[in-house]
Write a protein that holds these residues in place. Structure first.
Motif, PDB file in Angstrom:
ATOM      1  N   HIS A  37       1.469  -2.193   4.317  1.00  0.00           N
ATOM      2  CA  HIS A  37       1.943  -0.905   5.074  1.00  0.00           C
ATOM      3  C   HIS A  37       4.098  -0.764   4.752  1.00  0.00           C
ATOM      4  N   SER A  46      -2.850   3.606  -0.498  1.00  0.00           N
ATOM      5  CA  SER A  46      -3.676   4.062   0.413  1.00  0.00           C
ATOM      6  C   SER A  46      -3.932   5.230   0.599  1.00  0.00           C
ATOM      7  N   ASP A 100      -3.399  -5.562   6.390  1.00  0.00           N
ATOM      8  CA  ASP A 100      -2.666  -5.453   7.005  1.00  0.00           C
ATOM      9  C   ASP A 100      -1.795  -6.524   7.576  1.00  0.00           C
ATOM     10  N   GLU A 156       0.618  -1.266   0.125  1.00  0.00           N
ATOM     11  CA  GLU A 156       0.096  -0.062   0.037  1.00  0.00           C
ATOM     12  C   GLU A 156       1.110   1.484  -0.377  1.00  0.00           C
ATOM     13  N   ASP A 167      -1.023   6.889   3.611  1.00  0.00           N
ATOM     14  CA  ASP A 167      -0.220   7.425   2.531  1.00  0.00           C
ATOM     15  C   ASP A 167      -0.479   8.845   2.076  1.00  0.00           C
ATOM     16  N   HIS A 193       5.855   4.595   5.397  1.00  0.00           N
ATOM     17  CA  HIS A 193       7.075   4.240   6.635  1.00  0.00           C
ATOM     18  C   HIS A 193       8.288   4.063   6.140  1.00  0.00           C
TER      19      HIS A 193
END
Length: 347
Positions: free
Chosen positions: A260, A54, A232, A33, A57, A264
């Motif tokens: 995810h 996402s 997730d 994502e 995001d 990050h």
């Protein structure tokens, strides 16, 4: 040498068809994502097969504001066009409640535009309108999903619809089953029970997933082994109560699971590298830390069609001399012999 994806015949194959074709095997595919072309390119180079934008995001990347549902349909269309024009991977868009306000008409219109922009499909939720707590009544949620279905099917498209159900499957199992069946009737191609991964025990997670599968199978017909999305995917090594990819495969109905990491990871890398650049007053840290990853590039530009020559070839076809080509001149400078784009193929 192949031309860039946007210029190849493969671009004419509907993304939703490419996505559906993946479900002919028993594989569970991890779906990164992400928020932009950089994340998509990294996913493609890593070997992933399908990706998702996402909404959370994207909100942070575009506005610097958490996902408070402030993005417009134009924001989603723009990023959809950008990503689908540079990669053949089917792209799913996280549409939340249907691109704003929770109105069914918004969902229909938004899904129509997303399909025109090249997406494979969308994920739409059954959450209440205007960001209020809770879920819509089943009948109203089905109106939203039917509207999304209509938008995905407009203009000859047949987009992929993932219906997200936010019910508490442990404490409200019968309602969850009822909702899932109704969402299938409303046109969903896949179901995502959001809080499945929040169940604190691996055993209870698996029991809940098996019970939902069996309850739908008992209804027969189109409900049997209906495709599922596990939300997730989390770390199995550090938390033994998380399910594994093998657990999902053993259940037989899970086809996709989101994860995810893209934004990050990008933020972690920028924070880490930026701290060293400021402290050391050089950019050396990037060079020698790339070696730890197995990848090596002089700049990001070498990853986007310069190293394989696709954009060089495309532009050279329409200039008198090679050095009149911007792509040729950039490749001569930015592409280095020591670049490594696929560590697994290195000797």
């Amino acid at each position: 040498m192949s031309l860039p994806y946007i210029l190849t015949p493969e671009a004419k194959v509907p993304a939703a068809d490419r996505l559906r074709a993946m479900f002919n095997d028993d594989k569970v595919r991890i779906v990164p994502e992400l928020a932009d072309c950089m994340g998509a390119k990294a996913a493609e180079m890593n070997g992933f097969e399908v990706i998702m934008v996402s909404s959370g995001d994207l909100a942070c990347a575009m506005t610097g504001i958490p996902d408070l549902q402030l993005l417009s349909i134009d924001d989603f269309v723009r990023v959809t066009e950008q990503i689908t024009h540079m990669t053949p991977m089917p792209l799913i868009i996280d549409a939340d409640d249907g691109f704003g306000l929770g109105r069914a008409l918004n969902a229909q219109y938004g899904c129509m535009r997303i399909m025109q922009a090249g997406a494979a499909g969308v994920l739409v939720t059954d959450t209440s309108e205007l960001g209020r707590k809770g879920q819509l009544p089943i009948s109203d949620a089905c109106l939203r999903f039917r509207a999304a279905r209509a938008g995905l099917d407009a203009n000859g498209h047949h987009g992929f619809l993932i219906a997200r159900c936010d019910s508490d499957i442990i404490n409200d199992f019968e309602n969850t089953v009822e909702r899932c069946a109704a969402y299938i009737d409303a046109g969903a191609d896949m179901l995502c029970v959001l809080w499945m991964h929040k169940i604190p025990s691996r055993t209870k997670k698996i029991e809940a997933m098996r019970s939902l599968r069996d309850a739908l199978n008992a209804k027969g017909g189109k409900y049997v082994n209906f495709p599922m999305w596990y939300p997730d995917l989390c770390g199995k090594t550090h938390d033994p109560e998380e399910v594994s990819m093998q657990d999902l495969k053993d259940l037989g109905v899970y086809k996709l699971t989101g994860v995810h990491f893209s934004c990050h990871a990008a933020m972690l890398a920028m924070l880490d590298v930026g701290r060293h650049v400021l402290k050391e007053q050089t950019n050396d840290y990037v060079d020698y830390h790339f070696d730890d990853t197995g990848y090596k590039t002089f700049t990001t530009m070498s990853m986007f069609g310069l190293t394989d020559g696709s954009w060089v070839e495309a532009e050279n076809a329409f200039v008198r001399e090679p050095q009149d080509s911007i792509a040729q001149r950039n490749a001569d400078y930015f592409v280095r012999a020591e670049d490594v784009h696929d560590p697994d193929k290195q000797s």
